[in-house]
Design an enzyme around this catalytic site. Sequence first.
Site, PDB file in Angstrom:
ATOM      1  N   SER A  24     -80.684 -26.445  79.921  1.00  0.00           N
ATOM      2  CA  SER A  24     -79.904 -25.429  80.614  1.00  0.00           C
ATOM      3  C   SER A  24     -78.463 -25.532  80.178  1.00  0.00           C
ATOM      4  CB  SER A  24     -79.992 -25.631  82.131  1.00  0.00           C
ATOM      5  OG  SER A  24     -79.072 -24.795  82.814  1.00  0.00           O
ATOM      6  N   TYR A  38     -80.270 -30.709  89.288  1.00  0.00           N
ATOM      7  CA  TYR A  38     -80.864 -29.917  88.212  1.00  0.00           C
ATOM      8  C   TYR A  38     -80.076 -30.067  86.916  1.00  0.00           C
ATOM      9  CZ  TYR A  38     -82.612 -25.864  85.637  1.00  0.00           C
ATOM     10  OH  TYR A  38     -83.146 -25.051  84.672  1.00  0.00           O
TER      11      TYR A  38
END
Length: 266
Positions: A146, A159
């Site tokens: 990400s 995350y």
Amino acid sequence: MSYSLDGKVTIVTGGAGGIGSEVCRIMGKHGARIVVADLNHDAARALADELGNQAIAIELDLASEDSIAAMIATTLDHFGRLDVIDNNAALLTAEMARRDGDIEHMATDDWDATYRVNTRGTMIACREALKVMTPQGSGCIINTASNLALQGNLIQAAYSSSKAAVIQMTRSIATSHGKRGIRANAVLPGLTGTAAALSYLPGELRETVEEETLTPYLGTPADIAHLVAFLASDEARYITGQAFAADGGTSVHIPGFARLSRFFQS
């Protein structure tokens, strides 16, 4: 440039999700044989049926080592080899996204659950794939990370840090197994217009991200899938150990771009 994935046996974890399903479709169009691996087995079966004889569906719980091993074994039983694995699955439910804030307020169970899937699960999938690819002398691993792994954020501490670990894991694999014919790269999506992402993202926050994106639009699952498909092809044979941000330039500019840009608009 055209490229081919003819006959390449490809596992896509999270293959029934927004990005994963598009990866399956686009790689299938380029000739790959697809294993749609997802916790949602019904959705995986529906996609495999859509893709036809070139695809099978497998129920996958990335938090379970046994489930990952079974995914690899079923792939070999059905197709006889494994050429590509796209580790796309992650723990990113709407409820987890709401709970994943800053470190001060982080619940240990939420942290552990995130790492169990995103980092530990991806590592095990890579490890089991390497056990097949190394004797073959060839293989390609693509890990979805990400762009949140590149800078600090006010939220999503679990995350983003789990995905930063995935980037470093990818570099380690590229380094340790490159001479054995195996490539490993990471793809770093920005906010992508999947139904799931848009469902839990407040409208005001989405507008802020859109302002900070250099392209005049947010990315779509197909934008990410095309990059994954190319990296899996032999035309990308000289590319390994890299982390490709596919985020419309969100991660490349100085803070405050959106506000500063207003001063230069005609």
